[in-house]
Design a protein around this motif. Structure first.
Motif, short mmCIF file in Angstrom:
data_model
loop_
_atom_site.label_atom_id
_atom_site.label_comp_id
_atom_site.label_asym_id
_atom_site.label_seq_id
_atom_site.Cartn_x
_atom_site.Cartn_y
_atom_site.Cartn_z
N THR A 41 1.04 -4.48 12.37
CA THR A 41 -0.31 -4.29 11.84
C THR A 41 -1.24 -5.34 12.41
O THR A 41 -0.81 -6.37 12.94
CB THR A 41 -0.31 -4.37 10.30
OG1 THR A 41 0.25 -5.64 9.89
CG2 THR A 41 0.51 -3.25 9.70
N THR A 76 3.46 1.47 11.92
CA THR A 76 2.22 0.93 12.46
C THR A 76 1.04 1.82 12.11
O THR A 76 1.21 2.92 11.57
CB THR A 76 2.33 0.78 14.00
OG1 THR A 76 1.17 0.13 14.50
CG2 THR A 76 2.48 2.13 14.66
N THR A 77 -0.14 1.31 12.38
CA THR A 77 -1.37 2.09 12.24
C THR A 77 -1.81 2.50 13.65
O THR A 77 -1.07 2.35 14.61
CB THR A 77 -2.45 1.26 11.55
OG1 THR A 77 -2.69 0.06 12.30
CG2 THR A 77 -2.02 0.88 10.14
N ASP A 78 -3.03 2.97 13.78
CA ASP A 78 -3.52 3.39 15.09
C ASP A 78 -3.75 2.23 16.05
O ASP A 78 -4.19 2.45 17.18
CB ASP A 78 -4.81 4.20 14.94
CG ASP A 78 -4.55 5.59 14.38
OD1 ASP A 78 -3.62 6.25 14.88
OD2 ASP A 78 -5.25 6.01 13.46
N GLU A 80 -7.33 11.32 18.14
CA GLU A 80 -6.36 10.46 17.45
C GLU A 80 -4.96 11.03 17.60
O GLU A 80 -3.99 10.30 17.82
CB GLU A 80 -6.76 10.37 15.97
CG GLU A 80 -5.98 9.35 15.17
CD GLU A 80 -6.48 9.27 13.74
OE1 GLU A 80 -5.73 8.77 12.89
OE2 GLU A 80 -7.61 9.72 13.47
N ARG A 96 -1.73 9.30 19.68
CA ARG A 96 -0.49 9.04 18.95
C ARG A 96 0.71 9.67 19.64
O ARG A 96 1.71 9.01 19.92
CB ARG A 96 -0.59 9.58 17.51
CG ARG A 96 -1.44 8.75 16.57
CD ARG A 96 -1.33 9.32 15.17
NE ARG A 96 -2.12 8.58 14.18
CZ ARG A 96 -2.09 8.83 12.88
NH1 ARG A 96 -1.33 9.81 12.41
NH2 ARG A 96 -2.82 8.12 12.04
N PHE A 99 3.32 6.46 12.26
CA PHE A 99 1.90 6.14 12.12
C PHE A 99 1.43 6.36 10.68
O PHE A 99 1.65 7.43 10.10
CB PHE A 99 1.06 7.01 13.06
CG PHE A 99 1.14 6.58 14.49
CD1 PHE A 99 0.42 5.48 14.93
CD2 PHE A 99 1.93 7.26 15.40
CE1 PHE A 99 0.49 5.05 16.25
CE2 PHE A 99 2.00 6.86 16.72
CZ PHE A 99 1.28 5.75 17.15
N LYS A 135 -2.11 5.74 7.99
CA LYS A 135 -3.56 5.60 8.01
C LYS A 135 -4.00 4.27 7.41
O LYS A 135 -4.91 3.62 7.91
CB LYS A 135 -4.20 6.75 7.23
CG LYS A 135 -4.50 7.99 8.06
CD LYS A 135 -5.33 8.98 7.27
CE LYS A 135 -5.68 10.18 8.13
NZ LYS A 135 -6.49 11.17 7.38
N ALA A 155 -1.62 3.12 18.79
CA ALA A 155 -1.74 4.49 19.25
C ALA A 155 -2.20 4.59 20.69
O ALA A 155 -2.07 5.65 21.31
CB ALA A 155 -2.70 5.28 18.35
N VAL A 212 7.81 10.45 17.76
CA VAL A 212 6.64 9.91 17.07
C VAL A 212 6.51 10.66 15.75
O VAL A 212 6.60 11.90 15.72
CB VAL A 212 5.36 10.09 17.91
CG1 VAL A 212 4.11 9.86 17.07
CG2 VAL A 212 5.37 9.14 19.10
N ASN A 229 4.12 11.30 12.37
CA ASN A 229 2.84 11.15 11.68
C ASN A 229 3.11 11.12 10.18
O ASN A 229 3.18 12.17 9.53
CB ASN A 229 1.90 12.30 12.03
CG ASN A 229 1.39 12.22 13.46
OD1 ASN A 229 1.00 11.16 13.93
ND2 ASN A 229 1.41 13.34 14.16
#
Length: 456
Positions: free
Chosen positions: A261, A286-288, A313, A317, A236, A238, A291, A302, A304
């Motif tokens: 994305t 990927t981004t959220d 958030e 995730r 993940f 931001k 998520a 996973v 971060n």
């Protein structure tokens, strides 16, 4: 539960319903408005699918609308519901943003009983009179904590107002937010709250670790983690720019990674997700957008890459791993300051964050100890603090003669240099250099005199 559902339920390998599936079936089948709260990976999609389908009539037009926050989740939900709907001869249509509108309009002409879509695309088709909601008896808002937030809240309310006034409402979420306590005010109907987060036992053992890595070395750490056998991870970020920078670097370095994305076309997003699910790629950057709700079976880890800014958030995730009893690993990357902030953020939760270290192609909670080389034992006859190296000495026959009280050797140059040892320069003796300038100056005077004689 219908007999068709019971048979299919056992065929899929399930022994008994999960806590959320058991708790909401009766109220939803009895036309109650429901808010279902359950952990990630606890089977919420099946929980609202079974009672919702039980009340639908084949061939009677669109009767059920399901709203999802992303294209991926809408497609995933439509596939799950289609698997159960075919048992009752019901049809499902997916309406997502980014897809071809004309094709979706053609699907609506086939009169499906169930529509699963994203709020923006559903509302656009309603406003264009391509999607009619006058026969809709149930509206389900999945991931309600996300959809009932910001501009999306107004979109969801417009869709609800376009449906009949007595439409049955269903809200489902993994996390609780303030607006979920105000559903009666926002939608004008009484909603029954069903929270099974404490009773649910579907989650596997998930370890939550912190790996101290600076920003400039995180790409390198991802490559090192791929050395772990059978390692796959959802990574993940931001910001999309940082994700694309890492994805480009990995592409040129032939790293098994792909990106997911929101700016990609739907076909590209589906392929990236499918390749990762099938194990063709080992890292999904990927981004959220990924998520929430995505079901990736037996996902080991996973990561971060960028730490989350809120508790919800983080919950969504990490909910991608450890689903349906499978074990999982969460790896949060950051420097010392970032990891301290993360611990403060999650101090009120039940997550036990422990430091991780990468050593010997594996992750461990034990800090690696630096190995010290043993000191060499000195040989007898030498000082302990110094080392002496012995070189073989050549035997030289030196014939010495005395000249004015000094000894002069008549050895060969090589033997003489070897026997004499290093020669220290004498600072009193200076090497004479020819003064080229003076020589040229004299030659110029001579040439001038010769030219003068010739001119006379």
């Amino acid at each position: 539960m219908l007999k068709q559902f019971e048979t299919h339920f056992k065929a899929l390998g399930y022994s008994e319903p999960t806590a959320i599936q058991d708790a909401v079936y009766g109220p939803m089948a009895g036309d109650h408005n429901v808010l279902g709260l359950a952990p990630t990976g606890s089977g919420k999609t099946v929980a609202f699918t079974l009672p919702a389908l039980a009340n639908l009539l084949p061939g009677d037009g669109i009767q059920l609308i399901v709203l999802e926050p992303s294209q991926e989740l809408a497609i995933q939900t439509s596939r799950v519901m289609r698997d159960w709907a075919k048992l009752l001869d019901l049809k499902v249509a997916a309406l997502t943003g980014g897809a071809n509108v004309k094709r979706q309009t053609e699907r609506l002409k086939k009169r499906p009983e169930i529509v699963v879509g994203t709020p923006g695309r559903v509302l656009n088709l309603v406003n264009d009179r391509k999607l009619k909601l006058h026969l809709v008896s149930m509206l389900i808002i999945d991931e309600a904590d996300d959809l009932l937030n910001g501009d999306t809240l107004a979109t969801v309310r417009e869709i609800a107002q376009a449906a009949p006034a007595d439409v049955q409402l269903g809200f489902f979420s993994a996390t609780d937010t303030p607006i979920l306590h105000e559903l009666d005010q926002w939608f004008g109907q009484t909603v029954e709250r069903i929270d099974v987060r404490e009773q649910d036992q579907t989650q596997g053992k998930v370890r939550h670790g912190m790996l101290q890595v600076g920003m400039g070395k995180r790409d390198q750490m991802l490559k090192r983690l791929l050395a772990i056998p059978n390692f796959r991870a959802l990574v993940f970020f931001k910001q999309t720019n940082a994700l694309q920078h890492t994805a480009t670097k990995f592409y040129h370095d032939h790293v098994s990674a792909t990106s997911l994305t929101s700016d990609l076309r739907q076909v590209q997003r589906e392929k990236a997700l499918q390749d990762f699910r099938l194990g063709r790629t080992r890292l999904l950057l990927t981004t959220d957008v990924a998520a929430r709700g995505l079901d990736i079976p037996k996902l080991p880890a996973v990561i971060n890459y960028d730490l989350p800014s809120g508790v919800n958030e983080y919950v969504h995730r990490v909910g991608r791993t450890g689903r349906m009893g499978e074990p999982g690993q969460v790896i949060s990357l950051g420097d010392d300051h970032d990891l301290r902030d993360l611990k403060k953020l999650l101090k009120e939760t039940d997550y036990d964050l422990v430091p991780l270290y990468f050593n010997g192609r594996k992750l461990t909670t034990e800090r690696p100890v630096a190995t010290v080389k043993p000191e060499e034992t000195p040989t007898p006859g030498t000082n302990a603090g110094t080392q002496t190296t012995s070189k073989p000495t050549a035997k030289v026959d030196i014939k010495s003669v005395t000249v004015k009280g000094q000894s002069k050797s008549t050895t060969k140059p090589a033997a003489k240099a070897q026997a004499a040892g290093p020669v220290t320069p004498n600072p009193s003796k200076k090497k004479k250099h020819k003064n080229r300038h003076s020589k040229n100056k004299g030659m110029r005077k001579k040439w001038r005199d010769r030219d003068a004689q010739q001119s006379e």
